[in-house]
Design an enzyme around this catalytic site. Structure first.
Site, PDB file in Angstrom:
ATOM      1  N   TRP A 199       0.861  -1.191   0.000  1.00  0.00           N
ATOM      2  CA  TRP A 199       0.000   0.000   0.000  1.00  0.00           C
ATOM      3  C   TRP A 199       0.888   1.228   0.000  1.00  0.00           C
ATOM      4  CZ3 TRP A 199       0.660  -3.476   3.850  1.00  0.00           C
ATOM      5  CH2 TRP A 199       0.811  -3.062   5.168  1.00  0.00           C
ATOM      6  N   ASP A 200       0.856   2.118   0.981  1.00  0.00           N
ATOM      7  CA  ASP A 200       1.575   3.405   0.880  1.00  0.00           C
ATOM      8  C   ASP A 200       2.958   3.208   0.242  1.00  0.00           C
ATOM      9  OD1 ASP A 200      -0.568   3.787   2.566  1.00  0.00           O
ATOM     10  OD2 ASP A 200       0.509   5.087   3.940  1.00  0.00           O
TER      11      ASP A 200
ATOM     12  N   ARG B  32       3.081  11.006  12.443  1.00  0.00           N
ATOM     13  CA  ARG B  32       3.721  10.033  11.559  1.00  0.00           C
ATOM     14  C   ARG B  32       3.993  10.587  10.162  1.00  0.00           C
ATOM     15  NH1 ARG B  32      -1.758   7.248  12.230  1.00  0.00           N
ATOM     16  NH2 ARG B  32      -2.924   7.741  10.360  1.00  0.00           N
TER      17      ARG B  32
ATOM     18  N   GLU C 138      -3.001  13.099   5.946  1.00  0.00           N
ATOM     19  CA  GLU C 138      -2.007  12.032   5.874  1.00  0.00           C
ATOM     20  C   GLU C 138      -0.940  12.267   4.814  1.00  0.00           C
ATOM     21  OE1 GLU C 138      -3.231   8.637   7.833  1.00  0.00           O
ATOM     22  OE2 GLU C 138      -4.727   8.245   6.278  1.00  0.00           O
TER      23      GLU C 138
HETATM   24  C1  FRU Z   1      -2.131   6.111   5.191  1.00  0.00           C
HETATM   25  C2  FRU Z   1      -1.633   5.640   6.531  1.00  0.00           C
HETATM   26  C3  FRU Z   1      -0.351   6.356   6.880  1.00  0.00           C
HETATM   27  C4  FRU Z   1       0.339   5.348   7.771  1.00  0.00           C
HETATM   28  C5  FRU Z   1      -0.045   4.048   7.125  1.00  0.00           C
HETATM   29  C6  FRU Z   1      -0.116   2.857   8.032  1.00  0.00           C
HETATM   30  O1  FRU Z   1      -2.465   5.120   4.317  1.00  0.00           O
HETATM   31  O2  FRU Z   1      -2.612   5.859   7.526  1.00  0.00           O
HETATM   32  O3  FRU Z   1      -0.582   7.590   7.488  1.00  0.00           O
HETATM   33  O4  FRU Z   1       1.710   5.603   7.818  1.00  0.00           O
HETATM   34  O5  FRU Z   1      -1.308   4.260   6.534  1.00  0.00           O
HETATM   35  O6  FRU Z   1      -0.400   1.703   7.308  1.00  0.00           O
END
Ligand code: FRU
Length: 437
Positions: A45-46, A198, A271
């Site tokens: 993902w990210d 974060r 985010e």
């Molecule tokens: C966004 C998020 C980020 C975090 C990650 C954790 O997708 O909430 O802010 O670092 O996912 O999986």
């Protein structure tokens, strides 16, 4: 001496957010599953691209590198945040990504799991700094949600003709920052459903050369405060884009400064903040969710953006409301965690393919499906890249590229359908107006 920046925080207001609305200019086309996933063995993902300190996408002996959050693909997708670890992928053409394995190999980074960050490669020294979120504490029995900004330094990127690309340690892991409780809420001060500190994003201001780390935080709003006309429920929605002073040659340097933007009374999670600088304008982007907007506001899972003529603002929401790019109404959670970067005269946006074939009003309902359905509907791979046009404080979707196509620096992108129609009509119609759906 550089001029002292103005340290006023820009407010993303409810008035701005009331203007959030899907249009052809901001709504991406529906995403279908790709023939192949970026990583056949892991959900990813990210994702972020390895960049140089000056913000260019790093190309090392012809390779570009992405780092992504990952979890084994036999894990129920909703549980992935609890075990997230960084993996990397490399490519010479920006289309085919070769899995390179875990960034830190068998060594242990900080936290019980690692969340999003950024990765910097210095071409003059070969040094790599990996900024990340340390969530929880290593070895904890029960998962905690404390978060701190961390950096791994001392390692490098090695390219071998036969073995491809690898990150090599030894790494030193250091905590960069914890919330101070005044500008940035500590976990115990949190009044809302989600707490954040974060997603460190290294950024050098091209106009001053100064180094910073942007991050996601929350602004403390004490009970009884007058914020949001004293509405205690709205006050729980207090997301911010934080910033700290960093240093080019000292990866652990970090001094918290007041937030660049906050969304008090508007939204609880701003985010993965990051900046794209173009022709004197700072475009600051964040991702946010429908469910983190305060009551009375209708937002979407979307990429939101702000523009200013200096890094410290004052920022104005792009397109009036801040909304830049969202999912279509019939697939409202198909992509998330967008990351924008400049490419020639446009901005490209990558994200991950999230839940598809799913149009319920909330992502919470995913958990109501039997497990095989939860797996089937989760993408867990790079989404199609979206091409954005930009003119001042306005953006629009020009078209899309394939899943995970992150063009190399000089790659010329094809004319979009709208551009072609405009040209055939005699050049009047510019490329505005969505992607022609
Ligand atoms: C966004 C998020 C980020 C975090 C990650 C954790 O997708 O909430 O802010 O670092 O996912 O999986």
């Amino acid at each position: 001496m550089s001029e002292r920046p103005s340290l006023d925080t820009t407010a993303w207001t409810r008035e701005h957010a009331h203007g959030i609305e899907r249009t052809d200019d901001n709504t991406a086309p529906i995403i279908y599953p790709p023939a192949e996933k970026t990583d056949p063995d892991n959900h990813i993902w990210d994702t972020w691209l390895l960049r140089t300190p000056g913000g260019e996408i790093a190309e090392v002996n012809g390779y570009r590198v992405i780092v992504a959050l990952s979890a084994p693909n036999d894990l129920l997708p909703g549980k992935r945040h609890d075990v997230a670890t960084h993996r990397f992928y490399y490519s010479t053409d920006g289309r085919q990504w070769t899995p390179g394995g875990r960034v830190f190999g068998d060594t242990d980074p900080l936290g019980s799991r690692q969340w999003a960050g950024s990765a910097i490669y210095d071409p003059s020294t070969g040094a790599v700094s990996l900024y990340y979120t340390a969530a929880g504490s290593r070895g904890e029995d029960e998962l905690s949600y404390t978060q701190r900004l961390a950096v791994a330094h001392g390692g490098s990127l090695v390219v071998d003709e036969d073995d491809g690309v690898s990150f090599e340690g030894p790494w030193t892991h250091d905590t960069l920052a914890r919330p101070d409780g005044e500008w940035y809420e500590r976990e115990e001060q949190s009044r809302g459903m989600i707490y954040t500190f974060r997603d460190p994003w290294y950024f050098e201001d091209p106009e001053t050369g100064e180094a910073y780390v942007l991050f996601e935080g929350n602004t403390p709003v004490p009970e009884g405060s007058e914020a949001c006309d004293g509405d205690p429920v709205q006050q729980e929605f207090n997301g911010s884009v934080g910033i700290a002073r960093a240093a080019h040659d000292e990866p652990t340097a970090c001094e918290l400064l007041p937030p660049l933007i906050d969304g008090v009374c508007v939204n609880q999670e701003l985010e993965r903040p990051h900046v794209v600088y173009r022709d004197g304008t700072y475009y600051l982007f964040i991702a946010s969710h429908k469910h983190t907007f305060a009551p009375g506001l209708d937002g979407y899972d979307a990429l939101y953006g702000f523009a200013a003529d200096a890094l410290f603002g004052e920022y104005e929401p792009l397109n009036g409301s801040g909304l830049v790019l969202t999912n279509p109404a019939n697939a409202p959670f198909q992509a998330y965690s967008w990351l924008a970067y400049g490419h020639r005269d446009e901005i490209l946006v990558t994200s991950f393919f999230n839940y598809y074939d799913y149009d319920r009003p909330s992502l919470d309902d995913v958990g109501l499906f039997p497990e095989p359905e939860q797996f089937r509907r989760f993408g867990g791979t790079l989404a199609p890249t979206v091409r954005l046009g930009v003119d001042g404080h306005e953006t629009w979707i020009r078209g899309t590229l394939d899943h995970g196509h992150l063009p190399t620096r000089d790659e010329e992108l094809p004319e979009t359908i709208d551009e072609r129609i405009g040209r055939l009509r005699g050049g009047h119609d510019r490329d505005r107006g969505g992607y022609g759906h």
